[in-house]
Design a protein around this motif. Structure first.
Motif, PDB file in Angstrom:
ATOM      1  N   ARG A  20     -12.606   9.910  71.946  1.00  0.00           N
ATOM      2  CA  ARG A  20     -13.433  10.791  71.150  1.00  0.00           C
ATOM      3  C   ARG A  20     -13.992  11.851  72.159  1.00  0.00           C
ATOM      4  O   ARG A  20     -14.867  11.246  73.217  1.00  0.00           O
ATOM      5  CB  ARG A  20     -14.696  10.010  70.416  1.00  0.00           C
ATOM      6  CG  ARG A  20     -15.289  10.958  69.566  1.00  0.00           C
ATOM      7  CD  ARG A  20     -16.870  10.243  69.310  1.00  0.00           C
ATOM      8  NE  ARG A  20     -17.733  11.118  68.506  1.00  0.00           N
ATOM      9  CZ  ARG A  20     -18.601  11.728  69.198  1.00  0.00           C
ATOM     10  NH1 ARG A  20     -18.872  11.862  70.661  1.00  0.00           N
ATOM     11  NH2 ARG A  20     -19.585  12.723  68.409  1.00  0.00           N
ATOM     12  N   LYS A  22     -16.564  14.705  73.237  1.00  0.00           N
ATOM     13  CA  LYS A  22     -17.834  14.889  72.824  1.00  0.00           C
ATOM     14  C   LYS A  22     -18.068  16.413  72.850  1.00  0.00           C
ATOM     15  O   LYS A  22     -17.197  17.235  73.234  1.00  0.00           O
ATOM     16  CB  LYS A  22     -18.965  14.300  74.006  1.00  0.00           C
ATOM     17  CG  LYS A  22     -19.075  12.888  73.992  1.00  0.00           C
ATOM     18  CD  LYS A  22     -20.191  12.532  74.782  1.00  0.00           C
ATOM     19  CE  LYS A  22     -20.523  11.023  74.868  1.00  0.00           C
ATOM     20  NZ  LYS A  22     -19.208  10.184  75.136  1.00  0.00           N
ATOM     21  N   GLY A  56     -24.417  16.944  64.038  1.00  0.00           N
ATOM     22  CA  GLY A  56     -23.943  16.052  65.031  1.00  0.00           C
ATOM     23  C   GLY A  56     -23.262  16.370  66.234  1.00  0.00           C
ATOM     24  O   GLY A  56     -22.595  15.668  66.826  1.00  0.00           O
ATOM     25  N   GLN A 346     -17.133  22.286  61.577  1.00  0.00           N
ATOM     26  CA  GLN A 346     -16.399  22.014  60.391  1.00  0.00           C
ATOM     27  C   GLN A 346     -14.969  22.271  60.201  1.00  0.00           C
ATOM     28  O   GLN A 346     -14.091  21.479  59.770  1.00  0.00           O
ATOM     29  CB  GLN A 346     -17.091  22.641  59.265  1.00  0.00           C
ATOM     30  CG  GLN A 346     -18.583  22.362  58.960  1.00  0.00           C
ATOM     31  CD  GLN A 346     -19.409  23.270  58.353  1.00  0.00           C
ATOM     32  OE1 GLN A 346     -18.801  24.112  57.606  1.00  0.00           O
ATOM     33  NE2 GLN A 346     -20.903  22.877  58.063  1.00  0.00           N
ATOM     34  N   PRO A 350     -13.270  18.798  64.473  1.00  0.00           N
ATOM     35  CA  PRO A 350     -12.513  17.331  63.984  1.00  0.00           C
ATOM     36  C   PRO A 350     -11.162  17.365  64.413  1.00  0.00           C
ATOM     37  O   PRO A 350     -10.481  16.183  64.097  1.00  0.00           O
ATOM     38  CB  PRO A 350     -12.897  17.521  62.281  1.00  0.00           C
ATOM     39  CG  PRO A 350     -13.927  18.478  62.445  1.00  0.00           C
ATOM     40  CD  PRO A 350     -13.994  19.429  63.471  1.00  0.00           C
ATOM     41  N   HIS A 351     -10.279  18.249  64.505  1.00  0.00           N
ATOM     42  CA  HIS A 351      -9.131  18.706  64.662  1.00  0.00           C
ATOM     43  C   HIS A 351      -8.706  18.453  66.270  1.00  0.00           C
ATOM     44  O   HIS A 351      -7.482  18.245  66.485  1.00  0.00           O
ATOM     45  CB  HIS A 351      -8.289  19.892  64.162  1.00  0.00           C
ATOM     46  CG  HIS A 351      -8.680  20.041  62.800  1.00  0.00           C
ATOM     47  ND1 HIS A 351      -7.965  19.195  61.812  1.00  0.00           N
ATOM     48  CD2 HIS A 351      -9.407  21.007  62.130  1.00  0.00           C
ATOM     49  CE1 HIS A 351      -8.471  19.613  60.678  1.00  0.00           C
ATOM     50  NE2 HIS A 351      -9.292  20.584  60.885  1.00  0.00           N
ATOM     51  N   TRP A 354     -12.927  15.179  67.570  1.00  0.00           N
ATOM     52  CA  TRP A 354     -14.608  14.863  67.737  1.00  0.00           C
ATOM     53  C   TRP A 354     -14.948  14.332  66.405  1.00  0.00           C
ATOM     54  O   TRP A 354     -14.097  14.706  65.295  1.00  0.00           O
ATOM     55  CB  TRP A 354     -15.073  16.235  68.043  1.00  0.00           C
ATOM     56  CG  TRP A 354     -16.591  16.347  67.791  1.00  0.00           C
ATOM     57  CD1 TRP A 354     -17.541  15.747  68.704  1.00  0.00           C
ATOM     58  CD2 TRP A 354     -17.492  16.786  66.811  1.00  0.00           C
ATOM     59  NE1 TRP A 354     -18.832  16.027  68.291  1.00  0.00           N
ATOM     60  CE2 TRP A 354     -18.686  16.596  66.893  1.00  0.00           C
ATOM     61  CE3 TRP A 354     -17.069  17.387  65.437  1.00  0.00           C
ATOM     62  CZ2 TRP A 354     -19.808  16.881  66.373  1.00  0.00           C
ATOM     63  CZ3 TRP A 354     -18.168  17.712  64.622  1.00  0.00           C
ATOM     64  CH2 TRP A 354     -19.385  17.611  64.995  1.00  0.00           C
ATOM     65  N   SER A 355     -15.893  13.726  66.251  1.00  0.00           N
ATOM     66  CA  SER A 355     -16.702  13.365  64.934  1.00  0.00           C
ATOM     67  C   SER A 355     -18.131  13.678  65.230  1.00  0.00           C
ATOM     68  O   SER A 355     -18.536  13.568  66.215  1.00  0.00           O
ATOM     69  CB  SER A 355     -16.453  12.056  64.436  1.00  0.00           C
ATOM     70  OG  SER A 355     -16.349  11.006  65.646  1.00  0.00           O
ATOM     71  N   PRO A 356     -19.006  13.851  63.940  1.00  0.00           N
ATOM     72  CA  PRO A 356     -20.390  13.917  64.301  1.00  0.00           C
ATOM     73  C   PRO A 356     -20.901  12.800  64.788  1.00  0.00           C
ATOM     74  O   PRO A 356     -20.747  11.784  64.419  1.00  0.00           O
ATOM     75  CB  PRO A 356     -20.491  14.424  63.031  1.00  0.00           C
ATOM     76  CG  PRO A 356     -19.411  14.959  62.069  1.00  0.00           C
ATOM     77  CD  PRO A 356     -18.347  14.217  62.762  1.00  0.00           C
ATOM     78  N   GLN A 357     -21.858  13.214  65.682  1.00  0.00           N
ATOM     79  CA  GLN A 357     -22.672  12.032  66.321  1.00  0.00           C
ATOM     80  C   GLN A 357     -23.934  11.877  65.399  1.00  0.00           C
ATOM     81  O   GLN A 357     -24.303  12.744  64.790  1.00  0.00           O
ATOM     82  CB  GLN A 357     -23.207  12.685  67.547  1.00  0.00           C
ATOM     83  CG  GLN A 357     -24.123  11.304  68.418  1.00  0.00           C
ATOM     84  CD  GLN A 357     -23.129  10.236  68.998  1.00  0.00           C
ATOM     85  OE1 GLN A 357     -22.789   9.138  68.046  1.00  0.00           O
ATOM     86  NE2 GLN A 357     -23.118  10.356  70.193  1.00  0.00           N
ATOM     87  N   THR A 358     -24.047  10.391  65.428  1.00  0.00           N
ATOM     88  CA  THR A 358     -25.534   9.870  64.509  1.00  0.00           C
ATOM     89  C   THR A 358     -26.178   9.036  65.242  1.00  0.00           C
ATOM     90  O   THR A 358     -25.706   8.437  66.438  1.00  0.00           O
ATOM     91  CB  THR A 358     -25.124   9.304  63.294  1.00  0.00           C
ATOM     92  OG1 THR A 358     -24.519   7.935  63.587  1.00  0.00           O
ATOM     93  CG2 THR A 358     -24.296   9.931  62.333  1.00  0.00           C
TER      94      THR A 358
END
Length: 372
Positions: A20, A22, A56, A346, A350-351, A354-358
């Motif tokens: 992943r 950042k 995120g 958006q 994501p491609h 990466w994915s949004p952090q929580t």
């Protein structure tokens, strides 16, 4: 040293890429001249961090520039940001070590880190501007001075004894060991160096620091910027002496989701390539001289979102890094920068892994809980 081909570097980067990546951003927190504009610019900077956290983003970084229409005191600003956010990591990119007293910086950094829940990511470097005399420094060799001050700073931030009380009028018993206070014991793991060449990348590895690669390279680049930075990353990892190497790569990422944005990003890219550091500055800001000979400005990655994704995928240094840091155009308004952060989050990030952090999956939350 054996020089790898571009293909070999891409293969090595792909096999070592993190699962992943950042995502961060770098803002100059710029403001035009005029009454009230500095305050408005600083508050807009805080709002940018607040929105980025909601989107995120993993980190936000701020630039330091003295005597101009940009942020001059990153640690004070980031401490304020910390009161309006709860998770996003707070970075400096970079603090010019040549102008800093290393012990005062260590004290200020530790204080800021503790007040922000140990979220500080402190990137430092030599710095530019040749204002040494104004800061009471020897202007003869800024790089040598910076390296000496960095060594002193690292000694202080790790809690080493800096001296002993040797006079009765120093306010403590003779022989008392002196260290900075307060201490933030884990901050040393979040010290970065802004490397501008392959040579400085190797030196950063030897020191065991994290490495941040920016959008201006000190050398003339014979091939692609991505391949040059990939070579710098490989050299850094080869020489690294610590336990957890981290690399951030800064890029100007401009996905155009409508024709108006395509025109805006095209104009900015042309200005940056022709004017270098003088591009996109706010009204009233100092006009720097042309880009010094031998330096390279990293081109903007602009086009449709799918085209930008392909550009990032083809950049060997991005695939070899742990974090992609978006360089935000200094003259863009708050709404323009928010739109850019939204579009990247958006339609692009994501491609590329990466994915949004929580808050629930923030690795620093465990560190904060254990330290409290």
């Amino acid at each position: 040293m054996t020089v790898q081909s571009a293909a070999e570097r891409r293969t090595a980067a792909a096999t070592s890429a993190p699962t992943r990546i950042k995502l961060g951003f770098n803002s100059r927190v710029a403001f035009p001249s005029g009454p009230g504009n500095a305050e408005r610019g600083l508050r807009d900077g805080i709002e940018l961090f607040r929105v980025a956290e909601q989107l995120g983003y993993d980190s936000g970084w701020v630039y330091q520039r003295h005597f101009d229409n940009y942020l001059a005191n990153p640690l004070t600003f980031l401490t304020a940001v910390g009161q309006h956010t709860s998770r996003i990591r707070l970075g400096t990119a970079i603090i010019a070590m040549r102008y800093e007293d290393p012990l005062l910086l260590a004290e200020a950094a530790a204080t800021a880190d503790l007040l922000t829940g140990r979220r500080l990511e402190l990137a430092i470097g030599t710095g530019q501007g040749n204002f040494d005399a104004l800061f009471g420094r020897d202007p003869a060799n800024g790089r040598t001075e910076s390296r000496q001050r960095l060594a002193r700073f690292l000694s202080a931030i790790t809690g080493e004894v800096l001296g002993v009380v040797d006079r009765a009028d120093q306010g403590a018993p003779l022989g008392t060991e002196l260290r900075i206070s307060p201490q933030s014991e884990t901050l040393i793991d979040r010290i970065w160096y802004g490397a501008g060449s392959i040579e400085s990348s190797a030196r950063t590895g030897v020191q065991g620091l994290n490495m941040l690669l920016g959008t201006i390279i000190q050398d003339a680049v014979p091939g692609t910027v991505g391949d040059y930075h990939a070579e710098a990353i490989a050299e850094y990892r080869r020489t690294y002496t610590g336990s957890n190497p981290r690399v951030g790569v800064s890029r100007s990422v401009l996905p155009a989701t409508n024709p108006e944005l395509a025109n805006l990003y095209r104009d900015y890219d042309i200005q940056r390539q022709t004017q270098g550091p003088a591009a996109a500055r706010p009204d009233g800001a100092l006009a720097p001289t042309a880009l010094p000979a031998g330096m390279t400005v990293v081109p903007a990655l602009r086009g449709t979102p799918s085209q930008v994704v392909d550009m990032l995928a083809a950049d060997a240094s991005v695939t070899a890094s742990d974090e992609l840091v978006l360089f935000l155009p200094p003259s863009f308004t708050l709404s323009q920068n928010i739109r850019l952060l939204e579009d990247v989050a958006q339609t692009v990030a994501p491609h590329i892994g990466w994915s949004p952090q929580t808050n629930s999956d923030d690795p620093l939350s465990t560190e904060q809980e254990s330290a409290s």
